[in-house]
Design an enzyme around this catalytic site. Structure first.
Site, PDB file in Angstrom:
ATOM      1  N   ASN A  12      40.754  33.410  29.791  1.00 23.25           N
ATOM      2  CA  ASN A  12      41.711  34.473  29.484  1.00 23.25           C
ATOM      3  C   ASN A  12      42.951  33.809  28.890  1.00 23.25           C
ATOM      4  OD1 ASN A  12      43.565  36.513  29.435  1.00 23.25           O
ATOM      5  ND2 ASN A  12      43.609  36.852  31.657  1.00 23.25           N
ATOM      6  N   LYS A  14      45.488  35.140  27.678  1.00 21.15           N
ATOM      7  CA  LYS A  14      46.699  35.946  27.898  1.00 21.15           C
ATOM      8  C   LYS A  14      47.495  36.068  26.588  1.00 21.15           C
ATOM      9  CE  LYS A  14      46.479  34.763  32.730  1.00 21.15           C
ATOM     10  NZ  LYS A  14      47.143  34.662  34.023  1.00 21.15           N
ATOM     11  N   HIS A  96      43.178  43.467  35.015  1.00 24.09           N
ATOM     12  CA  HIS A  96      43.814  42.188  35.345  1.00 24.09           C
ATOM     13  C   HIS A  96      45.104  42.442  36.127  1.00 24.09           C
ATOM     14  CE1 HIS A  96      45.873  38.368  34.947  1.00 24.09           C
ATOM     15  NE2 HIS A  96      44.664  37.852  34.807  1.00 24.09           N
ATOM     16  N   GLU A  98      47.940  41.318  35.876  1.00 21.40           N
ATOM     17  CA  GLU A  98      49.142  41.512  35.051  1.00 21.40           C
ATOM     18  C   GLU A  98      49.178  42.926  34.475  1.00 21.40           C
ATOM     19  OE1 GLU A  98      48.404  37.919  32.865  1.00 21.40           O
ATOM     20  OE2 GLU A  98      48.751  36.857  34.751  1.00 21.40           O
ATOM     21  N   GLU A 168      40.681  37.696  41.699  1.00 23.46           N
ATOM     22  CA  GLU A 168      41.841  36.893  41.350  1.00 23.46           C
ATOM     23  C   GLU A 168      42.996  37.243  42.284  1.00 23.46           C
ATOM     24  OE1 GLU A 168      41.567  35.539  37.010  1.00 23.46           O
ATOM     25  OE2 GLU A 168      42.422  37.533  36.936  1.00 23.46           O
ATOM     26  N   GLY A 174      48.561  31.602  37.973  1.00 24.97           N
ATOM     27  CA  GLY A 174      49.642  30.945  37.242  1.00 24.97           C
ATOM     28  C   GLY A 174      50.635  30.223  38.145  1.00 24.97           C
ATOM     29  N   SER A 214      44.585  29.702  39.051  1.00 24.55           N
ATOM     30  CA  SER A 214      44.869  28.269  39.033  1.00 24.55           C
ATOM     31  C   SER A 214      43.621  27.390  39.101  1.00 24.55           C
ATOM     32  CB  SER A 214      45.860  27.905  40.147  1.00 24.55           C
ATOM     33  OG  SER A 214      47.096  28.580  39.947  1.00 24.55           O
TER      34      SER A 214
HETATM   35  P1  13P Z   1      45.700  30.859  35.728  1.00 29.07           P
HETATM   36  O1  13P Z   1      44.371  30.135  35.609  1.00 29.07           O
HETATM   37  O2  13P Z   1      46.680  30.470  34.680  1.00 29.07           O
HETATM   38  O3  13P Z   1      46.224  30.804  37.117  1.00 29.07           O
HETATM   39  O4  13P Z   1      45.373  32.416  35.425  1.00 29.07           O
HETATM   40  C1  13P Z   1      44.326  33.024  36.072  1.00 29.07           C
HETATM   41  C2  13P Z   1      44.080  34.334  35.452  1.00 29.07           C
HETATM   42  O5  13P Z   1      44.887  35.240  35.549  1.00 29.07           O
HETATM   43  C3  13P Z   1      42.844  34.509  34.679  1.00 29.07           C
HETATM   44  O6  13P Z   1      42.665  35.830  34.329  1.00 29.07           O
END
Ligand code: 13P
Length: 251
Positions: A12, A14, A96, A98, A168, A174, A214
């Site tokens: 992803n 982002k 997701h 976010e 997640e 993150g 992460s």
């Molecule tokens: P990170 O791997 O940057 O923690 O993000 C995970 C994520 O949100 C994947 O969709």
């Protein structure tokens, strides 16, 4: 049991990248991430979906990061599942954290988006996961089950062949704070048992439940070795050649 489920690794990206950095990612993905034992999907920003689909190896799937629940109309700034499909992509990431927590998407809206995307013929990476305060309050399972139930309520049993669930935990995204393999395995196992009751034994056995939060080149082997962790949804590390190591976590 887990060996029946093909290992799945999604990147992803982002809201990251430009043409130059996207070209670099495509280069290492095409060179080192094509593997018959692993289903690999990359998720660029909507702006680059068409470009990436044209340039990345056809064996690698391409996913939108979000889409709306109708084909077209007055929804300024949004994209439809039909558009993602029209440019040749196969997947969409929905729900997701976010989207849920920065953009305020409800469980119900996520369920409706999943329903519409599947109807359009896209496959869906459906994301669920608890916030830190929810975990600390002992609500991890309740939150994950509630978010998944909202999806179950909108789809048919046969749709599960086209869904991957991404667990997640919001506190691990993150932050560099990964769930331990034990913590992730525990949630995946409980979710699978719950799916057996709520949907069917077949679906519970066959659906891939991947972990995100992460994941990196250092922790992927241990996480990927757990029986109910069928792969990963990778954020930050999917922009770097570390992604290759993660794709090969089971090797
Ligand atoms: P990170 O791997 O940057 O923690 O993000 C995970 C994520 O949100 C994947 O969709």
């Amino acid at each position: 049991m887990s060996s029946q489920r093909k290992f799945f690794v999604g990147g992803n990206w982002k809201m990251n990248g430009n043409k130059q950095s996207v070209d670099k990612i495509i280069e290492f993905v095409n060179k080192d991430c094509v593997d018959p034992d692993v289903e690999v999907v990359v998720g660029p920003s909507a702006i680059y979906l068409d470009y990436v689909r044209q340039k990345v190896n056809p064996a690698v799937g391409v996913a939108g990061q979000n889409c709306y629940k109708v084909a077209s109309g007055a929804f300024t700034g949004d994209n439809s599942a039909d558009m993602i499909k029209d440019v040749g992509c196969e997947w969409v990431i929905l729900g997701h954290s976010e989207r849920r927590h920065v953009f305020g998407e409800s469980d119900q809206l996520v369920g409706e988006k999943v329903q519409y995307a599947l109807k359009t013929g896209l496959k869906v990476i459906a994301c669920i996961g608890e916030k830190l305060e929810e975990r600390e309050a002992g609500q991890t399972e309740a939150v994950c089950f509630r978010q998944t139930q909202a999806i179950i309520d909108c789809i048919q049993k046969s749709d599960w062949a086209n869904i991957v669930i991404a667990y997640e935990p919001v506190w691990a995204i993150g932050t560099g704070k990964t769930a331990t393999p034990e913590q992730a395995q525990e949630v995946h196992e409980k979710l699978r048992k719950w799916l057996k009751e709520k949907v069917s034994a077949d679906v519970a056995n066959s659906v891939r439940i991947i972990y995100g939060g992460s994941v990196n080149a250092g922790n992927c082997k241990d996480l990927g070795g757990r029986p109910d962790i069928d792969g990963f949804l990778v954020g930050g590390a999917s922009l770097k050649p570390d992604f290759i190591t993660i794709v090969k976590a089971r090797k």
